[in-house]
Design an enzyme around this catalytic site. Structure first.
Site, mmCIF file in Angstrom:
data_model
loop_
_atom_site.group_PDB
_atom_site.id
_atom_site.type_symbol
_atom_site.label_atom_id
_atom_site.label_comp_id
_atom_site.label_asym_id
_atom_site.label_seq_id
_atom_site.Cartn_x
_atom_site.Cartn_y
_atom_site.Cartn_z
ATOM 1 N N ARG A 195 11.403 4.153 3.921
ATOM 2 C CA ARG A 195 10.650 3.266 3.932
ATOM 3 C C ARG A 195 11.963 2.617 5.119
ATOM 4 O O ARG A 195 13.219 1.633 3.967
ATOM 5 C CB ARG A 195 9.814 1.980 4.512
ATOM 6 C CG ARG A 195 9.578 0.707 4.946
ATOM 7 C CD ARG A 195 8.318 -0.197 4.586
ATOM 8 N NE ARG A 195 7.300 1.051 5.014
ATOM 9 C CZ ARG A 195 5.934 0.500 4.905
ATOM 10 N NH1 ARG A 195 6.097 -0.741 4.843
ATOM 11 N NH2 ARG A 195 4.454 1.501 5.393
ATOM 12 N N HIS B 277 4.961 6.158 11.462
ATOM 13 C CA HIS B 277 4.146 6.391 9.725
ATOM 14 C C HIS B 277 3.664 6.938 9.692
ATOM 15 O O HIS B 277 2.096 6.906 9.508
ATOM 16 C CB HIS B 277 3.766 4.440 10.286
ATOM 17 C CG HIS B 277 3.421 4.657 8.196
ATOM 18 N ND1 HIS B 277 3.804 5.233 7.313
ATOM 19 C CD2 HIS B 277 2.942 3.173 7.799
ATOM 20 C CE1 HIS B 277 3.125 4.559 6.505
ATOM 21 N NE2 HIS B 277 2.476 3.084 6.992
ATOM 22 N N ARG C 181 1.087 -1.120 0.100
ATOM 23 C CA ARG C 181 -0.327 0.176 0.103
ATOM 24 C C ARG C 181 0.458 1.244 -0.105
ATOM 25 O O ARG C 181 0.673 1.995 -1.090
ATOM 26 C CB ARG C 181 -0.828 0.041 1.169
ATOM 27 C CG ARG C 181 -2.375 -0.985 1.062
ATOM 28 C CD ARG C 181 -2.603 -1.227 2.509
ATOM 29 N NE ARG C 181 -1.701 -2.301 2.077
ATOM 30 C CZ ARG C 181 -2.032 -3.409 3.061
ATOM 31 N NH1 ARG C 181 -3.052 -3.904 1.870
ATOM 32 N NH2 ARG C 181 -1.113 -4.769 2.778
ATOM 33 N N THR C 182 1.707 1.373 1.072
ATOM 34 C CA THR C 182 2.111 2.668 1.164
ATOM 35 C C THR C 182 3.666 2.990 0.034
ATOM 36 O O THR C 182 2.822 3.950 -0.687
ATOM 37 C CB THR C 182 3.643 2.449 2.245
ATOM 38 O OG1 THR C 182 2.953 2.123 3.688
ATOM 39 C CG2 THR C 182 3.935 3.819 2.954
ATOM 40 N N LYS D 102 26.654 -5.544 -2.214
ATOM 41 C CA LYS D 102 27.754 -5.424 -2.920
ATOM 42 C C LYS D 102 28.791 -4.938 -1.126
ATOM 43 O O LYS D 102 29.758 -4.399 -1.591
ATOM 44 C CB LYS D 102 28.565 -4.709 -3.978
ATOM 45 C CG LYS D 102 27.909 -5.490 -5.166
ATOM 46 C CD LYS D 102 28.274 -4.670 -6.523
ATOM 47 C CE LYS D 102 27.329 -4.648 -7.950
ATOM 48 N NZ LYS D 102 27.499 -3.941 -8.805
HETATM 49 C C1 NCD Z 1 1.768 -1.360 8.118
HETATM 50 C C2 NCD Z 1 3.346 -1.060 8.083
HETATM 51 O O1 NCD Z 1 3.530 -1.169 6.969
HETATM 52 O O2 NCD Z 1 3.256 0.045 9.288
HETATM 53 N N1 NCD Z 1 0.839 -1.609 7.159
HETATM 54 C C3 NCD Z 1 1.153 -0.425 6.027
HETATM 55 O O3 NCD Z 1 1.438 0.653 6.135
HETATM 56 N N2 NCD Z 1 -0.273 0.483 5.991
HETATM 57 C C4 NCD Z 1 0.601 -2.102 9.561
HETATM 58 C C5 NCD Z 1 1.565 -3.111 8.990
HETATM 59 O O4 NCD Z 1 2.612 -3.801 8.574
HETATM 60 O O5 NCD Z 1 0.772 -4.324 10.340
#
Ligand code: NCD
Length: 294
Positions: free
Chosen positions: A103, A131, A53-54, A81
């Site tokens: 991320r 987040h 999703r993100t 590497k």
């Molecule tokens: C979450 C995350 O990656 O922090 N999902 C998201 O970004 N929608 C929650 C999760 O991984 O459970």
């Protein structure tokens, strides 16, 4: 500017994001054209931890606004590497992007990266830290459905201990005047918390119930739960939904473990707005990219 945590946002910026995301949500749903406000901007996404999703919604959002997106294929990059994270970021910075979306599986790593570069950095989730865009989209989704945040009772249930979503969403809800109730099995509550799990109490008369995935990849010790045990004791079943307000909104940031923290019939049921969260995710990230790239 960087967006590492919700605290980076001033009240006026928060108000602007909520209004802009709502407008984009409606336009996206109607298939209406949007102005290319990111024309000439290039966004680099670098996800050192998996995502559906993100990652996808940031990339869709940037393209929908006419921006260019380039993804660092982490597992095919020179980090295999032995190149360090810092050298990787310095290399990407030399390509003059307008913003990074990053991320990482370590708490604080995205803030550290932001300290190494002048390019604006958006945190797409750091370990069990923050987040911020998930917090923003969750609150925007509730506001879109109910027209307000102030005074709402919101239960966030499940693996609170490892959840950056809980951190960001709860902080923003409280800032905007909601009553937030956190509940989960003792082993999945933040350190220092013990006592009864209070799932049923948290859900009682709640206007919104948000369930969280058990983040088994971040667990220090196995839960050793028998099949079906978690759902019965802590999961959102149809029986538990009846404890909440009649018009309760059921949410989940995804990915869901169906039959564990949430029953199939609830995830797909009439109170679920889980897919609306995904739609708002694109809209909110359109607004965030615009804010951060100025
Ligand atoms: C979450 C995350 O990656 O922090 N999902 C998201 O970004 N929608 C929650 C999760 O991984 O459970």
């Amino acid at each position: 500017m960087d967006l590492i945590s919700i605290d980076d946002l001033k009240d006026e910026q928060l108000d602007w994001l909520m209004a802009a995301a709502d407008a984009y949500f409606v336009r996206n749903r109607n298939g209406a054209e949007v102005e290319p406000r990111l024309h000439g901007k290039s966004i680099i996404t670098a996800f050192f931890e998996d995502s559906t999703r993100t990652l996808m919604s940031f990339e869709v959002a940037a393209r929908r606004l006419g921006g260019q997106v380039t993804r660092l294929p982490v597992e095919r990059s020179s980090m295999t590497k032995g190149e360090s994270l810092k050298d990787t970021i310095w290399t990407l910075q030399a390509m003059s992007p307008s913003a990074f979306v990053i991320r990482h599986n370590e708490d604080g790593a995205v803030a550290r990266i932001a300290g190494w570069t002048d390019v604006p950095v958006i945190n797409g989730g750091d370990g069990a830290g923050q987040h911020p865009t998930q917090g923003l989209l969750d609150v925007a989704t509730i506001r879109h459905k109910l027209g307000r945040i102030e005074g709402l009772k919101v239960a966030i249930c499940g693996d609170i201990r490892h959840s950056r979503v809980a951190n960001s969403t709860a902080a923003l809800l409280k800032r905007m005047g909601a009553e937030v109730r956190l509940a989960g099995p003792a082993a999945l509550m933040p350190a220092g918390h013990d006592g009864p799990d209070r799932i049923d109490e948290a859900i009682e008369h709640a206007d919104v119930v948000m369930m969280l995935r058990i983040q088994r990849e971040r667990l220090e010790a196995e839960l050793n739960d028998a099949p079906g045990e978690y759902l019965a004791r802590y999961g959102l079943t149809e029986d538990r939904v009846k404890r909440a307000a009649p018009q309760v909104l059921v949410m989940h940031p995804g990915p869901m473990n169906r039959g564990v923290e949430i029953a199939d019939s609830v995830a797909d049921g009439p109170r679920s707005i889980i897919r609306t969260q995904v739609e708002m995710g694109v809209a909110m990230r359109m607004a965030v990219l615009q804010l951060v790239t100025g």
